[in-house]
Design an enzyme around this catalytic site. Sequence first.
Site, PDB file in Angstrom:
ATOM      1  N   HIS A  22       0.727  -1.221  -0.093  1.00 49.53           N
ATOM      2  CA  HIS A  22       0.016  -0.052  -0.133  1.00 49.53           C
ATOM      3  C   HIS A  22       0.786   1.154  -0.158  1.00 49.53           C
ATOM      4  O   HIS A  22       0.384   2.379  -0.294  1.00 49.53           O
ATOM      5  CB  HIS A  22      -0.983  -0.049   1.198  1.00 49.53           C
ATOM      6  CG  HIS A  22      -2.078   0.575   1.091  1.00 49.53           C
ATOM      7  ND1 HIS A  22      -2.363   1.637   0.045  1.00 49.53           N
ATOM      8  CD2 HIS A  22      -3.429   0.535   1.689  1.00 49.53           C
ATOM      9  CE1 HIS A  22      -3.683   2.254   0.180  1.00 49.53           C
ATOM     10  NE2 HIS A  22      -4.079   1.499   1.220  1.00 49.53           N
TER      11      HIS A  22
ATOM     12  N   ASP B  94      -7.115  -9.771 -19.476  1.00 50.08           N
ATOM     13  CA  ASP B  94      -6.661 -10.990 -20.203  1.00 50.08           C
ATOM     14  C   ASP B  94      -5.472 -10.723 -20.708  1.00 50.08           C
ATOM     15  O   ASP B  94      -4.786  -9.967 -21.266  1.00 50.08           O
ATOM     16  CB  ASP B  94      -7.614 -10.647 -21.733  1.00 50.08           C
ATOM     17  CG  ASP B  94      -7.304 -11.791 -22.786  1.00 50.08           C
ATOM     18  OD1 ASP B  94      -6.409 -12.795 -22.392  1.00 50.08           O
ATOM     19  OD2 ASP B  94      -8.021 -11.863 -23.767  1.00 50.08           O
TER      20      ASP B  94
END
Length: 429
Positions: A159, A368
């Site tokens: 983070h 993808d």
Amino acid sequence: MVSPKSHIVSMSKKIIKPSSPTPSSLRHHNLSFLDQIVSPLHNPLAFFYLKPENSSYDINHISTLLQNSLANLLTSYYPFAGTCNDNIFIDCNDVGAEFFNVQLDIPISEILDHPYYNDDINLVYPQGCPWNTYDGTLVVAQLTLFDCGGIAVSVCISHKVADAYSVIKFITDWANLTRDSSHAKPSILFDGTSFFPPVTDTSTLPDFDVGNDGNCVTRLFHFSSSGLDKLKIIAAAESGVENPSRVEVATALIHKHAMIASGSFKPSLLCHIMGLRPPLPLNSIGNACSFFVTSTQTEDDMKLSNSVAVLRKSKEQLREKLKNVTQSDIFFKVVEITKQGAELLEYVSKDDVYKCSSLCNFGLYNMDFGWGKAIRVSSVSRGVKNQIFFMDSPTGNGMDVMVTLDEKEMEIFQSDKVILEYASPVVKM
């Protein structure tokens, strides 16, 4: 009970370094103020795929493609391949990213068909990494092969260098480069300090680490499109809010019935994460989020229409504050908003604070890498109760919500007839 680790047939690890060294002029990357105040935990996200139909995509070929494209990508995301120093700066020293290859002896359905977030879900992530202060690299990735031929690609990113938006941008760029090695180089900016100058004395920073709760459980619920439409009609008719969003109505419903499950009514707060792109550039990488708080002080406030109205009004007020804000002013505006929220949190018990965030509308199911689109996108529970996490559903119809509550409260919540009227536990893909 069988340990999840016993399902691991093999595991290997490699260090993936940027394909070209980072120039000395870029070696020192200062953290922004927003980077400094977030906890150093690794944000997890996993993408599940059926066995590739193209026989050329065997697991070794897929692993090589992912490693090569990751090395190329890290030349653009050079701070992600560095080391965080004293919550002040990233030493862009090209230590790289960890990449694991894991083979399991279970089918992909063992995880995806389970109605609860059982321990097996953690098998697709680097062990000990999700939502932890990981002692390794800032980016940790894993390719998992199931015995049915299905695969999962997971990424955990600290983070300190990335909010959820930046994590998704990184994975999107990785998928593009894996699918097409000639894909255009990512156009990104590491400009957080331009908007949010860092502090030099980190001891003065607020502590937003919420820790972990041992007695909570997580369940995944699916809200159908028809169920959400019904909630929108009710909310719009009774609140006057035009076109309430699916997240707004589901937030109001879940919050109300989570409070009911907790027993007698008590005032509570609902914290909402809100991105700052725009007004910040869409290609700005790092942490660029703020949060606002809505309050439920009476039982009447719990009504769906009232809750949606307050949520919409709070969002519009925040947007108005940030409207036309200049680069030099945004820091002070966000600090003001954060301070106001933090002050409200001081007046209620941690048990009466609910936190919600959303990854809807990020196109996660279009991810993808070259062997088709994901059949499921998932995260794991942080182990903190009263968390509500929204994601698109695999079919694009409706929405999936990951809810974490106290174990006893969850028993009541998941059997609530009103909740089950609009949502159902996720069991099948």
